[in-house]
Each structure stands twice: as C-alpha cells, then as structure tokens.
Design a protein around this motif. Sequence first.
Motif: not given
Length: 281
Positions: A139, A144, A148, A151-152, A155, A179-180, A182, A186-187, A190
């Motif tokens: 990871a 971000v 994104d 995706a946030v 999650v 921040c993300l 990854v 894949r996420t 966050y």
Amino acid sequence: VRPFPLAPDAAPAVAALAVERGWLPHEEAWRIALAVGEGVGFSEPGGPLDAMALLVPHGPGDAVLSVLSSPRVSGQGLGRRAAEAVLGRTGLRGVEMHAPPAGRTFAERLGFRAAGSSTRFVGRLAGVAKVAADLPGGASLRPVGGADFPAVVAVDEVAFGATRRPLLEALFGRARRACLAVAGGRTVGYGVSWSDGEQLVVGPVVAEEESVGVAMIGWLAGGAGDLDARVDVPDEGRGALTAVAALGLAPRGRIARLVRGPGASAGRRERLHALAAPWAG
Ligand SMILES: CC(C)(COP(=O)(O)OP(=O)(O)OC[C@H]1O[C@@H](n2cnc3c(N)ncnc32)[C@H](O)[C@@H]1OP(=O)(O)O)[C@@H](O)C(=O)NCCC(=O)NCCS
C-alpha cells in the motif's frame, strides 16, 4: 417554549452553549454539523439558546443524535424534550449517540444501550511522524484528488455501514490534509484532517490494515501547524492508540458509543482508526 429549527448561522449560539458546558466552542464544527444535520433549539423569547438537539444522517434510515443543554436549565427536562423533538422524525430506524461519561445516563434514559467507546487524545505534536515506506500489501499513501471522492465515499460506507457523502463533502471542504491509501490499484483506505477553529481534527481515518491507518494518522496530524491536534480513537483502533501517544498527544477522556434500534451493525468498525467528532458518529 417551542423547538425551532437551527440553521448553520446558529453555530455561534450553539458554540456559546458548548462553552457554558466548559467545552471549547468548536464553532466551525457546529457550522458543518448544522449544515449536514437537522438541528432544533429551545430558548426563551430574546434569550440565549437553552438547549439543542441535532440529528446527523448516516444513510437514509440511520442517524447520530447529539443533545446539549445549558447548566442554567439542568434537570428541567429540556434535554429530553430536545432529543424527542428530532427523534420524532419519520422513517428513522437506528440512532447512535456519542456521550461523555456525564451524559451517559441521560442517553440510557432515552433508551440507548452501550455499544463501544473511544478515547479522545489532544495535544501539541511532539514530532513529525515518518510514514513507513513499506506498508502492508504494497500500500502507498497519496493526497486525495477530486476524482477520488467516489472511492472515499465507498471505503467510508463499508466501514460505517452507511452512506455519508454529505458529511464527507463538508469535512473535505475544510480539510487541511487528505490522503488515500492505494494497494494494487485498489483504494484500501482514506483519511482527512480538518480545522474546527481551535484544533486540527484528525479523522475519519479508515483503513483495512491497522498499520495503514496508523501511517495516515501520522501524516494527517503533521498538518497541525500551530494548532493542537485532536484524535478520537475508537477502541477497535488499537494500533492508533499507541501511535497518537507516540505523537505526544495525551488522553483527555472517554466517549461512549450508545445505540438505539437496529443500529448500523452492517459496518466494519474494525477498519476505523480515528473518528471525526461525536456528533458525526
Ligand atoms: C446530558 C444533558 C443533555 C442533560 O440535559 P438536561 O436538560 O439536564 O436533561 P433532562 O432534564 O431532560 O433529563 C432527561 C433524563 O436524563 C436524566 N439525566 C440527565 N442528566 C443526568 C445526569 N447527569 N445523571 C443522571 N441522570 C441524568 C434525568 O434524570 C432524566 O431522566 P427521566 O426523563 O427519565 O426522568 C446535559 O447535561 C448536557 O448538555 N450535557 C453535556 C452534553 C452531553 O453529554 N450530551 C449527551 C450526549 S450527546
């Protein structure tokens, strides 16, 4: 006295009520809370706010309840009336409350039962946390971007068992850092830190792996500048407890999580490493 709706411009009045309780005003946080939630207030004509209740939606049927009354009117039933004014909303299933020790019996009298707790940490950052280069599963963390956001939200939804898009939009609108995480495209997590006026709040921080959550907390707290950092760590976030202590933050008390009705049991709360605020769930 009849309840009246509280719009975001009531944030200074709610902040004044919080100060009466010996809390920091957190006016900017109340502005967000009143924008994404449904607030009601009670006051005598022309007088200060005596009590308020706020319901912040977690998806279509679930919500987080907060109640605040002035010590001036303590024990007169106004806290209960305020709570009941918003709990009467139609279509409401599960509700949760995040109460300090002194508010716990009040919540139980309203029919809430304990379901967990978190610890609040506050302080001036002692140092800058190094983000480990080798996070599990390959990871990596990155800031971000606007693209994104879906995706946030996704999650966050898996962890909380509820769609919280309006809340997340509001928090990201005040973000100092976001921040993300990854892994393999894949996420997997966050995190966001935002200013509530007095403190840099680190949270929500959501990650499948504990060490990823811990790394995010370190990086997000680094944006505190001359503010105190605050992190509410749920009991599920064991690694985060150690991490915030290592950052130099001190425990400032426990917050009980209480639920009523079916509750948001569909979530994966073990993925929560820091919470935004008691009113946000
Ligand atoms: C908790 C709080 C809202 C209570 O307000 P209040 O106006 O004094 O409460 P009420 O008079 O409406 O009391 C409602 C019920 O809770 C009980 N209660 C309220 N405070 C209590 C306390 N400190 N200890 C034990 N019971 C308490 C009352 O006995 C009453 O019981 P009943 O209605 O079943 O007879 C107020 O103390 C407050 O603002 N505290 C800080 C914020 C907080 O903790 N909020 C709750 C979690 S979000």
